[in-house]
Motif scaffolding. Sequence first.
Motif, PDB file in Angstrom:
ATOM      1  N   UNK A  59       0.799  -1.237   0.080  1.00  0.00           N
ATOM      2  CA  UNK A  59      -0.109  -0.204  -0.099  1.00  0.00           C
ATOM      3  C   UNK A  59       0.856   1.299   0.093  1.00  0.00           C
ATOM      4  N   UNK A  60       2.076   1.229   0.479  1.00  0.00           N
ATOM      5  CA  UNK A  60       2.683   2.444   0.716  1.00  0.00           C
ATOM      6  C   UNK A  60       4.100   2.530  -0.148  1.00  0.00           C
ATOM      7  N   UNK A  61       4.335   1.499  -0.740  1.00  0.00           N
ATOM      8  CA  UNK A  61       5.368   1.611  -1.897  1.00  0.00           C
ATOM      9  C   UNK A  61       4.962   1.121  -3.189  1.00  0.00           C
ATOM     10  N   UNK A  62       4.391   0.202  -3.392  1.00  0.00           N
ATOM     11  CA  UNK A  62       4.143  -0.463  -4.753  1.00  0.00           C
ATOM     12  C   UNK A  62       3.145   0.652  -5.259  1.00  0.00           C
ATOM     13  N   UNK A  63       2.080   0.684  -4.546  1.00  0.00           N
ATOM     14  CA  UNK A  63       0.650   1.781  -5.025  1.00  0.00           C
ATOM     15  C   UNK A  63       1.115   2.999  -5.121  1.00  0.00           C
ATOM     16  N   UNK A  64       2.034   3.554  -4.356  1.00  0.00           N
ATOM     17  CA  UNK A  64       2.431   4.938  -4.529  1.00  0.00           C
ATOM     18  C   UNK A  64       3.648   5.047  -5.431  1.00  0.00           C
ATOM     19  N   UNK A  65       4.172   4.167  -5.975  1.00  0.00           N
ATOM     20  CA  UNK A  65       5.199   4.213  -7.042  1.00  0.00           C
ATOM     21  C   UNK A  65       6.554   4.644  -6.397  1.00  0.00           C
ATOM     22  N   UNK A  76       7.597   3.952   6.286  1.00  0.00           N
ATOM     23  CA  UNK A  76       6.229   3.156   5.901  1.00  0.00           C
ATOM     24  C   UNK A  76       5.732   2.418   7.071  1.00  0.00           C
ATOM     25  N   UNK A  77       6.410   2.291   8.009  1.00  0.00           N
ATOM     26  CA  UNK A  77       6.163   1.331   9.119  1.00  0.00           C
ATOM     27  C   UNK A  77       4.770   1.954   9.874  1.00  0.00           C
ATOM     28  N   UNK A  78       4.160   1.005  10.699  1.00  0.00           N
ATOM     29  CA  UNK A  78       3.232   1.095  11.600  1.00  0.00           C
ATOM     30  C   UNK A  78       3.871   2.006  12.893  1.00  0.00           C
ATOM     31  N   UNK A  79       3.874   3.024  13.027  1.00  0.00           N
ATOM     32  CA  UNK A  79       4.769   3.619  14.119  1.00  0.00           C
ATOM     33  C   UNK A  79       4.101   3.585  15.439  1.00  0.00           C
ATOM     34  N   UNK A  80       2.894   2.965  15.544  1.00  0.00           N
ATOM     35  CA  UNK A  80       2.448   2.889  16.941  1.00  0.00           C
ATOM     36  C   UNK A  80       1.631   1.608  17.009  1.00  0.00           C
ATOM     37  N   UNK A  81       2.273   0.730  16.977  1.00  0.00           N
ATOM     38  CA  UNK A  81       1.727  -0.594  16.815  1.00  0.00           C
ATOM     39  C   UNK A  81       0.825  -0.987  18.004  1.00  0.00           C
ATOM     40  N   UNK A  82      -0.099  -1.811  17.788  1.00  0.00           N
ATOM     41  CA  UNK A  82      -0.976  -2.385  19.000  1.00  0.00           C
ATOM     42  C   UNK A  82      -0.200  -3.601  19.562  1.00  0.00           C
TER      43      UNK A  82
END
Length: 143
Positions: A59-65, A76-82
């Motif tokens: 979602x954050x690399x491929x789709x954003x080119x 692109x990481x989830x910076x506040x993981x549950x």
Amino acid sequence: MDTVRNILQLKGNLIYTICITCTVYEALELLEEKNLGALVVVDEIGKLEGLFTERDYARKVVLKGRSSKETLVRDIMIDSPVFVAPDTKIEDCMQLMTNKFIRHLPVMENDKLIGIISIGDIVKYVNDNKDFIIKNLEHYIVS
């Protein structure tokens, strides 16, 4: 009541991590090498900083080119993981994963990362327990 600790006792506490300043490409190589869906992102001293998943890449690399060899994991990481504690009930984990649309939960105890569980780990644990109960009931009925 079954808890995250029960899953970790069976699965083990092996945690695959990636540094916050590594490239997405390096993270993808590790995901492929270890056949994983997520990596725990840590800083220089091993402190939990986030979570990197295949979904983040798509979602954050491929789709954003973007380029995976130039994009850093921290971008692109989830910076506040549950996350959960080892004494969290498995049913609570399932509810949390369903409500938050997540597949991986880091496990923290006393501000220290001690493991990670996935939805696959939970399904396996629940199914194995169900099979054990069924076999015991069958044995009881036959005896």
